[in-house]
Design a protein around this motif. Sequence first.
Motif, mmCIF file in Angstrom:
data_model
loop_
_atom_site.group_PDB
_atom_site.id
_atom_site.type_symbol
_atom_site.label_atom_id
_atom_site.label_comp_id
_atom_site.label_asym_id
_atom_site.label_seq_id
_atom_site.Cartn_x
_atom_site.Cartn_y
_atom_site.Cartn_z
ATOM 1 N N SER A 15 0.910 -1.083 0.016
ATOM 2 C CA SER A 15 -0.098 -0.077 -0.245
ATOM 3 C C SER A 15 0.966 1.145 -0.083
ATOM 4 C CB SER A 15 -0.859 -0.113 1.144
ATOM 5 O OG SER A 15 -0.191 0.083 2.265
ATOM 6 N N TYR A 16 2.234 1.229 0.520
ATOM 7 C CA TYR A 16 3.035 2.402 0.454
ATOM 8 C C TYR A 16 4.484 1.806 0.795
ATOM 9 C CZ TYR A 16 4.687 7.066 1.664
ATOM 10 O OH TYR A 16 5.568 8.127 1.929
ATOM 11 N N VAL A 17 5.252 2.459 -0.125
ATOM 12 C CA VAL A 17 6.810 2.133 0.204
ATOM 13 C C VAL A 17 7.280 3.390 1.016
ATOM 14 C CG1 VAL A 17 8.820 1.533 -0.748
ATOM 15 C CG2 VAL A 17 6.477 0.479 -1.658
ATOM 16 N N PHE A 18 8.046 3.121 1.890
ATOM 17 C CA PHE A 18 8.883 4.416 2.325
ATOM 18 C C PHE A 18 9.977 4.707 1.715
ATOM 19 C CE2 PHE A 18 6.517 2.482 5.715
ATOM 20 C CZ PHE A 18 5.708 3.675 6.487
ATOM 21 N N ASN A 19 10.740 5.766 1.775
ATOM 22 C CA ASN A 19 11.951 6.245 1.073
ATOM 23 C C ASN A 19 13.151 5.349 1.438
ATOM 24 O OD1 ASN A 19 10.490 8.440 -0.355
ATOM 25 N ND2 ASN A 19 11.117 9.723 1.214
ATOM 26 N N PHE A 20 13.308 5.194 2.744
ATOM 27 C CA PHE A 20 14.571 4.324 3.142
ATOM 28 C C PHE A 20 14.348 2.890 2.529
ATOM 29 C CE2 PHE A 20 11.259 4.306 6.624
ATOM 30 C CZ PHE A 20 11.203 2.803 7.063
ATOM 31 N N GLU A 21 12.962 2.290 2.443
ATOM 32 C CA GLU A 21 12.925 1.066 1.724
ATOM 33 C C GLU A 21 13.042 1.199 0.281
ATOM 34 O OE1 GLU A 21 9.217 -0.645 4.744
ATOM 35 O OE2 GLU A 21 8.868 0.658 2.785
ATOM 36 N N ARG A 87 5.816 -6.049 6.797
ATOM 37 C CA ARG A 87 6.443 -5.767 5.769
ATOM 38 C C ARG A 87 6.826 -7.025 4.822
ATOM 39 N NH1 ARG A 87 4.435 -1.461 3.828
ATOM 40 N NH2 ARG A 87 6.274 -0.547 3.052
ATOM 41 N N THR A 88 7.140 -7.971 5.640
ATOM 42 C CA THR A 88 7.641 -9.212 5.164
ATOM 43 C C THR A 88 6.777 -10.309 4.847
ATOM 44 O OG1 THR A 88 8.249 -10.240 7.196
ATOM 45 C CG2 THR A 88 9.876 -8.988 6.159
ATOM 46 N N ALA A 89 5.517 -10.363 5.566
ATOM 47 C CA ALA A 89 4.562 -11.124 5.429
ATOM 48 C C ALA A 89 3.815 -11.378 4.154
ATOM 49 C CB ALA A 89 3.392 -11.207 6.358
ATOM 50 N N PRO A 90 3.612 -10.130 3.371
ATOM 51 C CA PRO A 90 3.021 -9.994 2.007
ATOM 52 C C PRO A 90 3.831 -10.737 0.919
ATOM 53 C CG PRO A 90 2.933 -7.797 3.317
ATOM 54 C CD PRO A 90 3.688 -8.868 4.333
#
Length: 298
Positions: A15-21, A87-90
């Motif tokens: 749904s959203y990806v952070f900049n650090f990711e 963040r890892t389960a999806p």
Amino acid sequence: MNKMDYMEVTLPNYSYVFNFEEEFIHQDTRVWMMNNWTNCFYYCGIYMILIFGGQHFMASRPKYELRGVLSLWNTLLASFSIIGFTRTAPELIHVLRNYGLYHSVCIPSFIEQDRVSGFWTWMFVLSKLPELGDTVFIVLRKQPLIFLHWYHHITVLLYSWFSYTEYTASARWFVVMNYCVHSIMYSYYALRAMRYSPPKWISMVITALQLTQMIVGCAINVWAHQYLESGQAECHISRVNIKLSLMMYFSYFVLFARFFHKAYLGGKSSSKSGKKAYANGNGHIAAADYSNEKLKAN
């Protein structure tokens, strides 16, 4: 199946990806780990000296309560684990749903593509070093320090750092399971440290989840071994890694099963011991706080 095959898989719909990711670069972290993973042997050596030396130092001194610090520590680890799990389960669910069990065990689809799962896998591996701090509370609070606790901490650190250098495909299972169990377990201990009283059966459920994690971990390694031996498809996990992981998970299962039996099925004497330890507060084997210590499953 070659590298190009698993680089072309679709990604989960985050749904959203952070900049650090988004800025995470897999190869940089892998190179760093390949150059530095053996340092964890030194960290483990220092850890052993500190905890057993600390026990000797505290033997003639009054224990520290540290309830406030312990509450903060458990809350931070619970929050970290919850975020890591979400963040890892999806990625694991997406792979299982669209590509099946073989892909989830043998093909590391997060390489150079899924930066979200990749970043939190990297965080998971690094977190095994500061998690050694769990034992500090046991030593300073003069709680029992049994073999399972420090053995678990050391082997998880060594195996996690080693596996990252290989981009072991089956690691996605281990990471998601560990994040999941830790989310519940650390939340439980944060509440206990804050003097809340969650139902005691919750600790039993957590230990049951830990045992389930060990069983699944063994099964994943058996499947990976079968895929390798069949020679019909590529499986991105080394035979050495499978052996180490299988021995580790099986040893955890035996030790946790023994603990479960003593804490819940061992009769009146075990029940009394469990209640006494439960009343004393923070533990990390998630069962009945039976040994007043912190144990995590990988």
